[in-house]
Each structure stands twice: as structure tokens, then as C-alpha cells.
Write an enzyme that holds these catalytic residues in place. Structure first.
Site, PDB file in Angstrom:
ATOM      1  N   THR A 125       0.825  -1.210   0.000  1.00  0.00           N
ATOM      2  CA  THR A 125       0.000   0.000   0.000  1.00  0.00           C
ATOM      3  C   THR A 125       0.855   1.253   0.000  1.00  0.00           C
ATOM      4  OG1 THR A 125      -1.496   1.327   1.368  1.00  0.00           O
ATOM      5  CG2 THR A 125      -0.131  -0.240   2.524  1.00  0.00           C
ATOM      6  N   TYR A 147      -1.178   0.151  10.286  1.00  0.00           N
ATOM      7  CA  TYR A 147      -1.532  -0.477   9.010  1.00  0.00           C
ATOM      8  C   TYR A 147      -0.354  -0.333   8.028  1.00  0.00           C
ATOM      9  CZ  TYR A 147      -3.537  -0.983   4.372  1.00  0.00           C
ATOM     10  OH  TYR A 147      -3.747  -1.354   3.068  1.00  0.00           O
TER      11      TYR A 147
END
Ligand code: UDP
Length: 337
Positions: A118, A142
Site C-alpha cells: 500500500t 496499518y
């Protein structure tokens, strides 16, 4: 016999589209998913193995039974707000789970690996178009957990010959144009499906998270990639790994290659809403709300390397196409409505 690809998270949004694309390309996609956020009904294109990445014995069993030639790893926890509140859940659920998977793959001799990372590994670089060399300074567990998995893949490459392609991207949108699979999160937090819920009355209105940002219309800017373009990149990454394998008998060199996937241009939340009005031919009721914690002003990524080395193009990543395909899926009723 067709080659099998183990797809973790194959019952989720991007994973299910990847399975469809893999099947169309002649592979057998084997979905490995614990259904914590995925949908059994999304597994339509190959065998389903329900299991948890924390369960090493179950993983070994699946590798032994299917003998996949490669792994596509989508399964992850991916809610930034939750990651801020419960970092342990993210370190365990993303990093420990991926460690199990990577060790199981190496032990099974399955050494080609495509990892869905990501752009959240970058942190806040407002105004910069990101590329593979932008420093990674994640702002939450995350992003940090995904960056740790990238590092893990590099280490396993050096030590065990694992070869990985790592994709970094931001906002994924749209759906399978045939509406066989689509985006369905529970609860939904993403902009485009929430706009469509407001359009058809499933929600009273879309709340715009902040209208006082330093952008032309005061709302945040994001780079949207069509899910079908994104899964194309994963297939190109897989083919690239397979084409660049060492010949039989030659020593195997592992490594991890990073590719950013973006369109290089962003759209504001208000621009997305305007496109949704046009694509659906309906009004979008909106409420102007406060800023959302942790939102960066502008997130845009380039994809020069993916274009040059993989031949990737984001041809379907236009807002009319992404919203149009998402709207068709939305109107089809999704998995459970
Ligand atoms: N957003 C919004 N209202 C919503 C959901 C999202 O204004 O109900 C905004 C959000 O604050 C961000 C952008 O839309 O600026 C994209 O958010 P999303 O959660 O879809 O993806 P993210 O960029 O957080 O990965």
C-alpha cells in the site's frame, strides 16, 4: 493441467477480482480466506479453502494439496482507524500472519510471490507524486505492518530464493463490468460506495469529511485506480516473475521488486461527487462534516516503472468508468442484499 495460484483474501474485494482475472488467463485460483471480511459468494472462479493465515498446519495442508506455482497475497486488515486504536491486532494479523504464509510458501518450494502492499507505507507526503523511491514513513500500524512485510519478503529473498513483486497503491474503485463480483465492505467506509448508498437512499446522505483543506475546493484529493486495472498489474507481475525465472538447474536468486500503481493525477471528494451525479443521473445528498482524523490532504502516485517494465496501463481508471461499473454492481444488489 492448469497452474494453480494461491490467492489469500480471494473472497475479498480485490482478491475476488484477481481470481476472475486469473481464471480468464488460464490459471486455477485457489482462494484461502478466513471470511472475516470476505464473502463466500465472491468465490466463484476456483476452489475455496477456508482457513486462517495464523494456522500454519492448515496452510501446509493447502500447499500440499494444491501445489500452487505462486502466491498472490491480498488478505490483510486494512482499516486505518482501527489500526490506530488496536496496533497489536495489525502487527499480529498482518505481520505474523504473513510470516506464516511466507514460511509455508518457502517450505513448500513455492517461491514466486505477488504482494499487495500500500501507499500507506509512505505516510504523509502532501503534494508529491509518489514513486518507488519516496521514503517510507508510515503514520499508523496499518502502513507500518505492510512495510514490515515488504522487508520480510526482501529477507526471505536473500536467504531462501523467494522472488516477490510488491505493489503499492492507494484508492481502489469500480467493479467487475459484468457485476459478478464487486466491492462490499461491512461496515462500508470508502468514498465511492458510500456516495452510491446516498444516491439510492440506503443512507440519508454522504458526509464530506472536511471542506477546509488547502485545495481548490477545500476537500481532500485522492488517486483512484480501477480494480480491473489493479488486478491486471498483479497478473503482469506474476507473468514477469515466471518469465524471469532462472533456468532449471541454475542457482536461484531471490529478491523483491517494488512497483507503484497510480494514475499520477488526483480528484477531490467534491469532484468525485460531481462525477457520481453524472454517472448515475441522480442527485447526491451531502452533509459537510468535520475533517476525519489521519486524512492526508492529497495522495497521488505515479506508475512509471510499472508502465516501463510490466507494460501496465491504467486505461480503465477514469472516474466515469469506475463509478459506472461500481453503480452497475451496486444496483445488482451485491452479495447479501
Ligand atoms: N470521505 C468522505 N466521506 C466519507 C468517506 C470518505 O469525505 O464518507 C473522504 C475521506 O475523508 C478521504 C476520501 O474521501 O478524503 C477517500 O476516503 P476513503 O476512505 O475512500 O479512502 P482512503 O483515502 O482513506 O484510503
Amino acid at each position: 493441467m492448469a497452474d494453480r495460484i494461491l490467492v489469500t483474501g480471494g473472497a475479498g474485494y480485490i482478491g475476488s477480482h484477481a481470481c476472475k482475472a486469473l481464471a480468464a488467463a488460464g490459471y486455477v485460483p485457489v482462494t484461502f480466506d478466513n471470511l472475516s471480511t470476505g464473502w463466500r459468494a465472491a468465490v466463484k472462479f476456483g476452489p475455496f479453502e477456508q482457513g486462517d493465515l495464523m494456522d500454519r498446519a492448515r496452510l501446509d495442508q493447502v500447499f500440499a494439496e494444491h501445489r500452487p506455482v505462486a502466491v498472490m497475497h491480498f488478505a490483510a486488515l486494512s482499516q486505518v482507524g482501527e489500526a490506530m486504536r488496536e496496533p497489536g491486532k495489525y502487527w499480529r494479523g498482518n505481520v505474523c500472519a504473513s510470516l506464516n504464509l511466507i514460511e509455508a510458501a518457502v517450505d513448500a518450494g513455492c517461491l514466486d510471490f505477488v504482494f499487495s502492499s500500500t501507499c500507506a507505507t509512505y505516510g504523509d507526503h502532501d503534494g508529491v507524486v509518489l514513486d518507488e523511491n519516496t521514503p517510507q514513513t508510515p503514520l499508523n500500524s496499518y502502513g507500518a505492518s505492510k512495510r514490515a512485510i515488504e522487508d520480510m519478503l526482501r529477507d526471505f529473498g536473500a536467504a531462501h530464493g523467494l522472488r516477490s513483486v510488491i505493489f503499492r497503491y492507494f484508492n481502489v474503485a469500480g467493479a467487475d463490468p459484468d457485476a459478478e463480483v464487486g466491492e462490499a465492505h461491512q461496515p462500508e467506509t470508502h468514498l465511492i460506495p458510500l456516495i452510491l448508498d446516498a444516491v439510492d437512499g440506503r443512507r440519508p446522505a454522504l458526509t464530506i469529511n472536511g471542506t477546509d483543506y488547502p485545495t481548490a475546493d477545500g476537500t481532500c484529493i485522492r488517486d483512484f485506480v480501477h480494480v480491473m486495472d489493479l488486478v491486471d498489474a498483479h497478473l503482469l507481475g506474476l507473468e514477469w516473475l515466471r518469465a524471469n525465472r532462472a533456468p532449471d538447474g541454475a542457482p536461484r536468486t531471490g529478491g523483491a521488486e517494488v512497483f507503484c500503481l497510480g494514475t499520477g493525477s488526483g480528484f477531490s471528494v467534491r469532484e468525485v461527487i460531481d462525477h457520481a451525479k453524472r454517472a448515475t443521473n441522480r442527485p447526491v445528498p451531502v452533509i459537510e462534516g468535520p475533517r476525519r482524523d489521519g486524512d492526508a490532504v492529497s495522495l497521488v502516485s505515479g506508475s512509471r516503472r510499472a508502465g516501463m517494465e510490466l507494460g501496465w496501463r491504467a486505461d480503465r481508471s477514469t472516474l466515469p468508468q469506475m463509478i459506472g461499473d461500481a453503480w452497475r454492481w451496486h444496483q445488482s444488489g451485491g452479495y447479501d442484499r
